[in-house]
Scaffold this active site. Structure first.
Site, PDB file in Angstrom:
ATOM      1  N   ASP A   1      31.876  37.327  42.302  1.00  0.00           N
ATOM      2  CA  ASP A   1      32.046  36.006  42.893  1.00  0.00           C
ATOM      3  C   ASP A   1      30.820  35.151  42.575  1.00  0.00           C
ATOM      4  O   ASP A   1      30.177  35.350  41.536  1.00  0.00           O
ATOM      5  CB  ASP A   1      32.273  36.139  44.409  1.00  0.00           C
ATOM      6  CG  ASP A   1      33.222  35.076  44.947  1.00  0.00           C
ATOM      7  OD1 ASP A   1      32.830  33.898  44.964  1.00  0.00           O
ATOM      8  OD2 ASP A   1      34.348  35.427  45.344  1.00  0.00           O
TER       9      ASP A   1
ATOM     10  N   HIS B   1      31.129  30.468  48.322  1.00  0.00           N
ATOM     11  CA  HIS B   1      32.407  31.181  48.261  1.00  0.00           C
ATOM     12  C   HIS B   1      32.199  32.697  48.348  1.00  0.00           C
ATOM     13  O   HIS B   1      32.848  33.380  49.149  1.00  0.00           O
ATOM     14  CB  HIS B   1      33.115  30.806  46.962  1.00  0.00           C
ATOM     15  CG  HIS B   1      34.526  31.299  46.839  1.00  0.00           C
ATOM     16  ND1 HIS B   1      34.831  32.569  46.398  1.00  0.00           N
ATOM     17  CD2 HIS B   1      35.712  30.685  47.071  1.00  0.00           C
ATOM     18  CE1 HIS B   1      36.154  32.711  46.359  1.00  0.00           C
ATOM     19  NE2 HIS B   1      36.706  31.584  46.773  1.00  0.00           N
TER      20      HIS B   1
ATOM     21  N   SER C   1      41.880  33.601  48.051  1.00  0.00           N
ATOM     22  CA  SER C   1      40.508  34.098  47.965  1.00  0.00           C
ATOM     23  C   SER C   1      40.068  34.757  49.253  1.00  0.00           C
ATOM     24  O   SER C   1      39.231  35.662  49.244  1.00  0.00           O
ATOM     25  CB  SER C   1      39.539  32.950  47.675  1.00  0.00           C
ATOM     26  OG  SER C   1      39.554  32.580  46.327  1.00  0.00           O
TER      27      SER C   1
END
Length: 494
Positions: free
Chosen positions: A185, A227, A425
């Protein structure tokens, strides 16, 4: 996924797994539930998207040796050098080479020079390589007894853990610290109080330096996106009396940074991430992204096919090394079992409207052996009932399982705090956490056995109310919205 609409195996066993994968050629859709492709003659031709590589600018390429062995990999490396290219990274384990070149005819010249040793070569992005500033790059036991669990302060807000019964699983075990989950990520906040104790620094790496492993001390830190920090908290936020708790708070996390500061995950970054996970012996990876610049990689387009093949080889090799991977299905409300058109790619330059065929795949989520995860939302609100999130991709025979993904509370970088995010996600890390609990409970199980158990233990979910996109098809046991059902953390540990 990152941006809307996407936002104990021996070495011999690993080699055998890869050889079998290479022998079968490109793999079909369906994630861990792969199904045969129709005859190629019956497929429409996908719309070509030529990638220009003009003289004088540096372009990035992936080259696949005809055989995945060190000898042929070296021959490909020599061919790159002979035509003026630069070898950035070689992965002889899978016969893949990352190269840069600044000549328009690099693909043709290296193909001629390498001869029979080269299976394919393709450009990995539609824009030139940006060389990062050097300073910026540098900155850049299972417990089987029932036990009392003291909740963390905000655990009561984590309806998602209750929905998959992770709160009940924690009365048996939080998972084993020998299990490492690679978070492929944008990096993990090293200072967050819920994450600092969870990060395995030795296994963390930055793969955005042109696809080669960057081991600088801070390279794996987040820079422009939180994220990865949010994803990491869902998987394994610590049980420490602070904030929230993860699905598997007893396992460790490795920050494998595959998202560059522009928000892109190019194929060479993903190859590096999967190879690193296999080399470091990780048990699980989470992949909440699709590989840029194409939402779908088509087999009949040479650049896309070569890039897809390199990623496929890396995934297959990591599986052979004992790594099981979960991936987000995507946020386009798209029927992955019936692809028609795409208007979002390439996303690093100017998108074009293109026709797709059945051999166009969202990678890594549709690669064989990868668990494809759809997203759930609470419905009705303030209950533990659920339905498919309106944005979630779906597809009969493609979706493997479903997990909560709408308005998920987890860790964020700002003020070392907590925030809500939505997307497949956010669903995928719930599944990665459950896989980590399974691997903690069954340390000798292979990736295939872990996936089989995950799917068998999932709670069946009938089609129910349609949201948007393609209508739900299939049975309660397996359908296009929920796959085999909602993952069950409690069954994973008992």
């Amino acid at each position: 996924m990152m941006r809307t609409p996407r936002l104990a195996v021996t070495t011999a066993g690993a080699v055998a797994a890869l050889a079998a994968a290479l022998a079968t050629g490109p793999l079909g859709a369906g994630g861990a539930n792969a199904s045969p492709r129709p005859d190629d003659a019956a497929l429409p031709v996908s719309t070509p998207v030529p990638i220009a590589t003009p003289d004088g600018v540096v372009s990035s390429y992936l080259l696949n040796a005809r055989q995945a062995n060190p000898g042929q990999t070296r021959l490909v490396e020599r061919a790159v050098a002979a035509v003026g290219g630069t070898v950035v990274q070689a992965w002889p384990e899978i016969g893949v080479v990352v190269a840069h070149a600044s000549t328009a005819d690099f693909r043709a010249r290296v193909t001629e020079t390498a001869g029979r040793s080269l299976a394919s070569v393709g450009a990995t992005r539609t824009v030139p390589v940006e060389t990062p500033d050097a300073d910026e790059a540098a900155a850049a036991a299972r417990r089987t007894q029932q036990r009392d669990v003291v909740p963390d302060p905000r655990e009561g807000e984590q309806w998602d853990l209750q929905m998959i019964k992770a709160d009940q699983a924690h009365t048996i075990t939080d998972g084993s610290p020998r299990v490492v989950v690679g978070v492929l990520d944008s990096g993990i906040d090293p200072d967050h109080p819920d994450l600092a104790s969870q990060i395995d620094v030795r296994d963390s790496v930055n793969c955005t330096d042109a696809g080669r492993p960057d081991l600088s001390p801070t390279g794996w830190y987040p820079t422009t996106s939180d994220h990865g920090t949010h994803v990491a908290g869902t998987i394994a936020a610590a049980r420490n009396g602070v904030g929230i708790v993860g699905v598997a708070p007893g396992v460790r996390l490795a920050s494998v940074k595959v998202v560059d500061d522009g928000g892109f995950i190019y194929p060479e970054y993903a190859v590096c991430g999967f190879m690193w996970a296999g080399l470091r012996g990780m048990e699980v990876t989470n992949n909440s992204y699709y590989v840029d610049p194409f939402q779908f990689y088509c087999e009949d387009q040479p650049d896309q096919a070569a890039a897809k093949e390199a990623v496929r080889r890396a995934v297959a090799w990591s599986i052979g090394r004992g790594v099981v991977s979960a991936a987000a299905a995507g946020n386009s409300a798209y029927d992955l079992a019936n692809k028609t058109t795409d208007t979002t790619s390439p996303d690093d330059s100017t998108p074009v409207e293109r026709v797709l065929n059945a051999d166009c795949q969202d990678i890594p989520t549709e690669l064989d052996g990868v668990v494809t995860v759809a997203s759930l939302e609470r419905f009705p609100a303030d209950t533990l009932e659920n339905r498919l999130s309106g944005f979630s991709n779906r597809g009969l025979g493609v979706i493997d399982v479903a997990a909560p993904g709408s308005r998920i509370l987890s860790t964020v970088v700002a003020d070392n705090g907590y925030g809500l995010k939505s997307g497949t996600s956010m669903a995928s890390p719930h599944v990665a956490g459950v896989l980590a609990l399974l691997a903690s409970t069954h340390p000798t199980w292979s990736p295939a056995r872990l996936v089989a158990a995950l799917r068998a233990q999932a709670d069946d979910h009938p089609c129910g109310t349609a949201t948007q996109g393609a209508a739900c098809v299939g049975t309660a046991a397996e359908n296009s919205y929920y796959g085999d059902g909602v993952v069950d953390a409690l069954d994973a540990v008992r």
